[in-house]
Design an enzyme around this catalytic site. Structure first.
Site, short mmCIF file in Angstrom:
data_model
loop_
_atom_site.label_atom_id
_atom_site.label_comp_id
_atom_site.label_asym_id
_atom_site.label_seq_id
_atom_site.Cartn_x
_atom_site.Cartn_y
_atom_site.Cartn_z
CB ALA A 37 52.53 24.48 -16.06
N GLY B 196 55.71 25.29 -11.96
CA GLY B 196 56.30 26.23 -12.91
C GLY B 196 56.56 27.59 -12.30
CD GLU C 76 59.59 23.62 -12.84
OE1 GLU C 76 58.43 23.88 -13.21
OE2 GLU C 76 60.16 22.55 -13.10
CD GLU D 24 55.93 20.49 -10.62
OE1 GLU D 24 56.32 20.19 -9.48
OE2 GLU D 24 56.37 21.48 -11.25
N1 CAA Z 1 46.63 25.57 -13.14
C1 CAA Z 1 45.38 25.97 -13.43
N2 CAA Z 1 44.57 26.55 -12.52
C2 CAA Z 1 45.06 26.76 -11.30
C3 CAA Z 1 46.36 26.37 -10.93
C4 CAA Z 1 47.18 25.76 -11.93
N3 CAA Z 1 48.44 25.40 -11.69
N4 CAA Z 1 46.56 26.69 -9.63
C5 CAA Z 1 45.42 27.26 -9.19
N5 CAA Z 1 44.52 27.31 -10.20
C6 CAA Z 1 43.15 27.86 -10.16
C7 CAA Z 1 42.23 26.92 -9.38
O1 CAA Z 1 41.76 25.88 -10.19
C8 CAA Z 1 41.13 27.90 -8.97
O2 CAA Z 1 40.30 28.11 -10.11
P1 CAA Z 1 38.67 28.08 -9.92
O3 CAA Z 1 38.40 29.26 -9.01
O4 CAA Z 1 38.19 28.26 -11.32
O5 CAA Z 1 38.34 26.78 -9.29
C9 CAA Z 1 41.90 29.20 -8.73
O6 CAA Z 1 43.13 29.08 -9.42
C10 CAA Z 1 42.19 29.43 -7.24
O7 CAA Z 1 42.83 28.27 -6.73
P2 CAA Z 1 42.30 27.43 -5.46
O8 CAA Z 1 40.83 27.62 -5.30
O9 CAA Z 1 42.82 26.04 -5.60
O10 CAA Z 1 43.06 28.23 -4.29
P3 CAA Z 1 43.52 27.65 -2.87
O11 CAA Z 1 43.99 28.84 -2.10
O12 CAA Z 1 42.49 26.76 -2.29
O13 CAA Z 1 44.79 26.70 -3.21
C11 CAA Z 1 46.89 26.17 -4.27
C12 CAA Z 1 45.94 27.29 -3.74
C13 CAA Z 1 47.41 25.34 -3.11
C14 CAA Z 1 48.04 26.90 -4.96
C15 CAA Z 1 46.10 25.28 -5.27
O14 CAA Z 1 45.45 26.10 -6.23
C16 CAA Z 1 46.98 24.31 -6.03
O15 CAA Z 1 47.35 23.29 -5.49
N6 CAA Z 1 47.32 24.64 -7.30
C17 CAA Z 1 48.07 23.76 -8.15
C18 CAA Z 1 49.55 23.77 -7.80
C19 CAA Z 1 50.30 22.82 -8.69
O16 CAA Z 1 50.07 21.63 -8.70
N7 CAA Z 1 51.21 23.37 -9.51
C20 CAA Z 1 52.00 22.59 -10.45
C21 CAA Z 1 51.37 22.62 -11.81
S1 CAA Z 1 52.19 21.53 -13.00
C22 CAA Z 1 53.59 22.35 -13.42
O17 CAA Z 1 53.82 23.46 -13.00
C23 CAA Z 1 54.53 21.62 -14.36
C24 CAA Z 1 55.84 22.26 -14.53
O18 CAA Z 1 56.85 21.76 -14.12
C25 CAA Z 1 55.95 23.53 -15.28
#
Ligand code: CAA
Length: 257
Positions: free
Chosen positions: A65, A108, A111, A131
């Site tokens: 998400a 998400g 999921e 998360e």
């Molecule tokens: N939401 C918003 N933006 C996101 C995102 C997310 N879930 N995941 C990645 N992005 C964005 C990053 O902020 C980045 O944007 P900028 O270039 O503007 O900074 C872009 O996508 C590329 O990401 P990274 O630079 O972080 O890429 P990476 O290769 O270094 O890392 C990753 C990849 C490990 C997937 C890392 O992006 C990450 O940890 N993302 C979040 C994963 C996460 O926590 N997901 C759960 C979200 S909460 C949820 O999903 C609730 C639910 O149950 C539905």
């Protein structure tokens, strides 16, 4: 449609939906999920479509998400927006849906893949419910579907540590159907969808409904419970800290408040 691409006849009788926010690793914002809901509803009503494939791109199926969209929200905002009610349409789709996953399928994203009926993965696919690292918990079925797919011990570890599971392990654990080389994952998903599309659409619909019925009553209750707890996380300072830390690219400091 701004964030998804829909091809209703990508193959004979098989539709393709591609998540299309590549710069954000297909983070599932409210608009994308609304578009996905509407597209699925349309394809479900289109009698020329017999199976649906959902995919992302090679780097990411979806990284969860949209954290940036949720970071400033309160528990009451989350309750009012009720963002996961959009997801119910995916569950209500009567035609079979295959997730073709490469790269990140996190939060998400994991999921969403699990909400589909089958998962074909590329060898680079990574599944996870991270998360917990941003001060919240899965909210769109992760605690329920992952547990049913891979069992309590493995699911608990993934949900409580946020550790990722690579495709090969996910296949061993029964989370996904199979792993193929990265250049073949979409083709393999189409192959499976094409095979299903040749069967009786009536029998397919009834069979899908019946397999799902194996755990649906329990699932309904579990999803409701999980959704409320996810929204409740937004009453904590840790959620604000965790999500702000992600946006600001620093480590979070959780205080248990
Ligand atoms: N939401 C918003 N933006 C996101 C995102 C997310 N879930 N995941 C990645 N992005 C964005 C990053 O902020 C980045 O944007 P900028 O270039 O503007 O900074 C872009 O996508 C590329 O990401 P990274 O630079 O972080 O890429 P990476 O290769 O270094 O890392 C990753 C990849 C490990 C997937 C890392 O992006 C990450 O940890 N993302 C979040 C994963 C996460 O926590 N997901 C759960 C979200 S909460 C949820 O999903 C609730 C639910 O149950 C539905």
């Amino acid at each position: 449609m701004e964030f998804i691409l829909v091809t209703s006849q990508a193959q004979p009788n098989v539709a393709l939906i591609q998540l299309n926010r590549p710069k954000e690793l297909n983070a599932l914002n409210l608009q994308l999920m609304g578009e996905l809901r509407d597209a699925l509803k349309q394809l479900d009503e289109d009698e020329n479509v017999r199976a649906i494939v959902i995919t992302g791109n090679e780097r990411a199926f979806a990284a969860g998400a949209d954290i940036k969209q949720m970071a400033g929200k309160t528990a009451i905002d989350m309750l009012n927006i009720d963002q996961f009610s959009t997801w119910d349409q995916i569950r209500k789709t009567k035609k079979p849906i295959i997730a073709a996953v490469s790269g990140f399928a996190l939060g998400g994203g994991c999921e969403l893949a699990m909400t589909c009926d089958m998962i074909i993965a590329s060898e680079t696919a990574m599944f996870g419910q991270p998360e917990i690292k941003i001060g919240v918990m899965p909210g769109a079925g992760g605690t329920q579907r992952l547990t049913k797919a891979i069992g309590k011990a493995k699911a608990m570890e993934m949900v409580l540590t946020g550790k990722f599971m690579p495709a090969e392990e996910a296949e061993k654990q029964g989370l996904i159907n199979r792993v193929v080389p990265v250049e073949l994952y979409l083709e393999e998903a189409f192959k499976l969808a094409g095979e299903i599309a040749q069967m009786s659409p009536v029998a397919i619909k009834l069979a899908k409904e019946s397999v799902n019925r194996a755990f649906e009553t329990q699932l309904d209750e579990g999803l409701h419970f999980e959704r409320k707890n996810f929204y409740l996380c937004f009453a904590s300072e840790d959620q604000t800290e965790g999500m702000n830390a992600f946006v600001e690219k620093r480590r979070p400091e959780f205080k248990g408040k």
